[in-house]
Write a protein that holds these residues in place. Structure first.
Motif, PDB file in Angstrom:
ATOM      1  N   GLU A  36       0.827  -1.205   0.000  1.00  0.00           N
ATOM      2  CA  GLU A  36       0.000   0.000   0.000  1.00  0.00           C
ATOM      3  C   GLU A  36       0.866   1.261   0.000  1.00  0.00           C
ATOM      4  O   GLU A  36       0.508   2.270  -0.614  1.00  0.00           O
ATOM      5  N   LEU A  37       1.996   1.184   0.691  1.00  0.00           N
ATOM      6  CA  LEU A  37       2.864   2.338   0.821  1.00  0.00           C
ATOM      7  C   LEU A  37       3.544   2.696  -0.495  1.00  0.00           C
ATOM      8  O   LEU A  37       3.716   3.872  -0.819  1.00  0.00           O
ATOM      9  N   ASN A  38       3.892   1.679  -1.243  1.00  0.00           N
ATOM     10  CA  ASN A  38       4.604   1.896  -2.498  1.00  0.00           C
ATOM     11  C   ASN A  38       3.955   1.033  -3.590  1.00  0.00           C
ATOM     12  O   ASN A  38       4.416  -0.080  -3.849  1.00  0.00           O
ATOM     13  N   PRO A  39       2.891   1.527  -4.205  1.00  0.00           N
ATOM     14  CA  PRO A  39       2.168   0.720  -5.192  1.00  0.00           C
ATOM     15  C   PRO A  39       3.010   0.298  -6.395  1.00  0.00           C
ATOM     16  O   PRO A  39       2.749  -0.732  -7.006  1.00  0.00           O
ATOM     17  N   LYS A  40       4.048   1.086  -6.719  1.00  0.00           N
ATOM     18  CA  LYS A  40       4.896   0.715  -7.853  1.00  0.00           C
ATOM     19  C   LYS A  40       5.674  -0.574  -7.571  1.00  0.00           C
ATOM     20  O   LYS A  40       6.023  -1.308  -8.490  1.00  0.00           O
ATOM     21  N   LEU A  41       5.939  -0.831  -6.299  1.00  0.00           N
ATOM     22  CA  LEU A  41       6.700  -2.019  -5.918  1.00  0.00           C
ATOM     23  C   LEU A  41       5.827  -3.078  -5.248  1.00  0.00           C
ATOM     24  O   LEU A  41       6.331  -3.964  -4.567  1.00  0.00           O
ATOM     25  N   ALA A  42       4.528  -2.989  -5.454  1.00  0.00           N
ATOM     26  CA  ALA A  42       3.614  -3.934  -4.813  1.00  0.00           C
ATOM     27  C   ALA A  42       3.859  -5.364  -5.261  1.00  0.00           C
ATOM     28  O   ALA A  42       3.571  -6.311  -4.522  1.00  0.00           O
ATOM     29  N   PHE A  43       4.412  -5.530  -6.459  1.00  0.00           N
ATOM     30  CA  PHE A  43       4.681  -6.886  -6.953  1.00  0.00           C
ATOM     31  C   PHE A  43       5.776  -7.570  -6.130  1.00  0.00           C
ATOM     32  O   PHE A  43       5.913  -8.792  -6.172  1.00  0.00           O
ATOM     33  N   LEU A  44       6.543  -6.814  -5.345  1.00  0.00           N
ATOM     34  CA  LEU A  44       7.585  -7.405  -4.511  1.00  0.00           C
ATOM     35  C   LEU A  44       7.048  -7.926  -3.180  1.00  0.00           C
ATOM     36  O   LEU A  44       7.808  -8.476  -2.385  1.00  0.00           O
ATOM     37  N   GLN A  45       5.759  -7.754  -2.957  1.00  0.00           N
ATOM     38  CA  GLN A  45       5.150  -8.182  -1.700  1.00  0.00           C
ATOM     39  C   GLN A  45       5.346  -9.674  -1.472  1.00  0.00           C
ATOM     40  O   GLN A  45       5.754 -10.099  -0.387  1.00  0.00           O
ATOM     41  N   TYR A  46       5.099 -10.469  -2.477  1.00  0.00           N
ATOM     42  CA  TYR A  46       5.179 -11.918  -2.290  1.00  0.00           C
ATOM     43  C   TYR A  46       6.610 -12.440  -2.267  1.00  0.00           C
ATOM     44  O   TYR A  46       6.919 -13.317  -1.450  1.00  0.00           O
ATOM     45  N   PRO A  47       7.524 -11.927  -3.090  1.00  0.00           N
ATOM     46  CA  PRO A  47       8.920 -12.351  -2.907  1.00  0.00           C
ATOM     47  C   PRO A  47       9.469 -11.978  -1.522  1.00  0.00           C
ATOM     48  O   PRO A  47      10.229 -12.737  -0.930  1.00  0.00           O
ATOM     49  N   PHE A  48       9.039 -10.827  -1.021  1.00  0.00           N
ATOM     50  CA  PHE A  48       9.437 -10.412   0.319  1.00  0.00           C
ATOM     51  C   PHE A  48       8.930 -11.408   1.363  1.00  0.00           C
ATOM     52  O   PHE A  48       9.689 -11.856   2.231  1.00  0.00           O
ATOM     53  N   LEU A  49       7.660 -11.752   1.265  1.00  0.00           N
ATOM     54  CA  LEU A  49       7.081 -12.720   2.198  1.00  0.00           C
ATOM     55  C   LEU A  49       7.756 -14.080   2.088  1.00  0.00           C
ATOM     56  O   LEU A  49       8.060 -14.719   3.103  1.00  0.00           O
ATOM     57  N   LEU A 108      14.781  -4.079   1.552  1.00  0.00           N
ATOM     58  CA  LEU A 108      14.656  -3.359   2.818  1.00  0.00           C
ATOM     59  C   LEU A 108      14.964  -1.872   2.630  1.00  0.00           C
ATOM     60  O   LEU A 108      14.330  -1.015   3.247  1.00  0.00           O
ATOM     61  N   TYR A 109      15.939  -1.588   1.773  1.00  0.00           N
ATOM     62  CA  TYR A 109      16.261  -0.195   1.487  1.00  0.00           C
ATOM     63  C   TYR A 109      15.070   0.516   0.840  1.00  0.00           C
ATOM     64  O   TYR A 109      14.738   1.653   1.206  1.00  0.00           O
ATOM     65  N   LEU A 110      14.431  -0.154  -0.113  1.00  0.00           N
ATOM     66  CA  LEU A 110      13.264   0.450  -0.768  1.00  0.00           C
ATOM     67  C   LEU A 110      12.128   0.675   0.229  1.00  0.00           C
ATOM     68  O   LEU A 110      11.444   1.705   0.181  1.00  0.00           O
ATOM     69  N   MET A 111      11.932  -0.292   1.125  1.00  0.00           N
ATOM     70  CA  MET A 111      10.886  -0.134   2.140  1.00  0.00           C
ATOM     71  C   MET A 111      11.224   1.028   3.066  1.00  0.00           C
ATOM     72  O   MET A 111      10.353   1.837   3.412  1.00  0.00           O
ATOM     73  N   ALA A 112      12.478   1.124   3.485  1.00  0.00           N
ATOM     74  CA  ALA A 112      12.884   2.194   4.390  1.00  0.00           C
ATOM     75  C   ALA A 112      12.786   3.556   3.701  1.00  0.00           C
ATOM     76  O   ALA A 112      12.406   4.550   4.319  1.00  0.00           O
ATOM     77  N   GLU A 113      13.129   3.587   2.423  1.00  0.00           N
ATOM     78  CA  GLU A 113      13.051   4.836   1.657  1.00  0.00           C
ATOM     79  C   GLU A 113      11.603   5.284   1.489  1.00  0.00           C
ATOM     80  O   GLU A 113      11.284   6.464   1.632  1.00  0.00           O
ATOM     81  N   ALA A 114      10.715   4.352   1.223  1.00  0.00           N
ATOM     82  CA  ALA A 114       9.311   4.696   1.014  1.00  0.00           C
ATOM     83  C   ALA A 114       8.644   5.133   2.313  1.00  0.00           C
ATOM     84  O   ALA A 114       7.789   6.011   2.320  1.00  0.00           O
ATOM     85  N   ASP A 115       9.034   4.503   3.421  1.00  0.00           N
ATOM     86  CA  ASP A 115       8.414   4.792   4.713  1.00  0.00           C
ATOM     87  C   ASP A 115       9.201   5.837   5.494  1.00  0.00           C
ATOM     88  O   ASP A 115       8.786   6.237   6.575  1.00  0.00           O
ATOM     89  N   ASP A 116      10.347   6.268   4.953  1.00  0.00           N
ATOM     90  CA  ASP A 116      11.236   7.211   5.617  1.00  0.00           C
ATOM     91  C   ASP A 116      11.629   6.697   7.005  1.00  0.00           C
ATOM     92  O   ASP A 116      11.525   7.386   8.002  1.00  0.00           O
ATOM     93  N   ALA A 117      12.063   5.430   7.029  1.00  0.00           N
ATOM     94  CA  ALA A 117      12.450   4.780   8.276  1.00  0.00           C
ATOM     95  C   ALA A 117      13.824   4.136   8.109  1.00  0.00           C
ATOM     96  O   ALA A 117      13.929   2.974   7.735  1.00  0.00           O
ATOM     97  N   PRO A 118      14.889   4.891   8.356  1.00  0.00           N
ATOM     98  CA  PRO A 118      16.226   4.331   8.171  1.00  0.00           C
ATOM     99  C   PRO A 118      16.556   3.227   9.172  1.00  0.00           C
ATOM    100  O   PRO A 118      17.507   2.486   8.995  1.00  0.00           O
ATOM    101  N   GLY A 119      15.763   3.108  10.211  1.00  0.00           N
ATOM    102  CA  GLY A 119      15.982   2.050  11.197  1.00  0.00           C
ATOM    103  C   GLY A 119      15.816   0.653  10.620  1.00  0.00           C
ATOM    104  O   GLY A 119      16.397  -0.300  11.132  1.00  0.00           O
ATOM    105  N   MET A 120      15.035   0.534   9.555  1.00  0.00           N
ATOM    106  CA  MET A 120      14.850  -0.782   8.938  1.00  0.00           C
ATOM    107  C   MET A 120      16.155  -1.299   8.360  1.00  0.00           C
ATOM    108  O   MET A 120      16.454  -2.483   8.448  1.00  0.00           O
ATOM    109  N   ILE A 121      16.934  -0.416   7.775  1.00  0.00           N
ATOM    110  CA  ILE A 121      18.235  -0.807   7.229  1.00  0.00           C
ATOM    111  C   ILE A 121      19.151  -1.232   8.368  1.00  0.00           C
ATOM    112  O   ILE A 121      19.864  -2.232   8.264  1.00  0.00           O
ATOM    113  N   LEU A 122      19.099  -0.506   9.466  1.00  0.00           N
ATOM    114  CA  LEU A 122      19.919  -0.837  10.623  1.00  0.00           C
ATOM    115  C   LEU A 122      19.529  -2.207  11.195  1.00  0.00           C
ATOM    116  O   LEU A 122      20.396  -2.997  11.570  1.00  0.00           O
TER     117      LEU A 122
END
Length: 159
Positions: A36-49, A108-122
């Protein structure tokens, strides 16, 4: 020794319960949130899972090997090739988890960039570092145990 190993077995099981609960309840929600946060990358939802579930399966395999190692200690088979094999499997599982997280770091970088949460990378880097520490520790224990078994068998031959 039975009490100590029983405590460690319970600890290993308690380590697995939160991971199991997060696999059932938390991970699907996180994947949906990312989609939902990044619809352009929504196709990565299942590989992520799939990647996270594979990581969890490898984690549970490592926990199983730890339980096997503790049962060898209970049966006074700590200095056996079975223990060396269990430590080798734990090392392999730790390296596999670390490798999977290295492979999924761009996601994880893309998720952190989209959510503006650098802690995810950490968090990802901490998991990778922790896996490397566990792998090195298991490798050292494996070598020490192998040397102890060799010395024991050499002493048995001289007597």
């Amino acid at each position: 020794m039975q009490r100590e190993t029983l405590f460690l077995k319970i600890s290993v099981i308690l380590m697995g319960l939160p991971v199991l609960a997060s696999c059932i309840y938390l991970l699907p929600g996180i994947a949906e949130f990312f989609a939902e946060l990044n619809p352009k990358l929504a196709f990565l939802q299942y590989p992520f899972l799939i990647g996270l579930y594979v990581t969890a399966i490898v984690f549970f395999a490592a926990l199983y090997q730890a339980l096997k190692l503790l049962s060898y200690i209970d049966r006074n088979q700590a200095f056996s090739d079975l223990s060396v094999k269990a430590l080798k499997n734990i090392k392999t599982c730790a390296l596999t988890i670390g490798g999977l997280y290295v492979a999924f770091m761009p996601l994880l970088y893309l998720m952190a960039e989209a959510d503006d949460a650098p802690g995810m990378i950490l968090i990802g880097l901490i998991i990778i570092f922790g896996c490397l520490v566990i792998a090195v520790f298991a490798a050292i224990l494996q070598k020490l145990l192998k040397k102890a078994i060799d010395i024991k068998s050499e002493n048995d031959l001289t007597i």
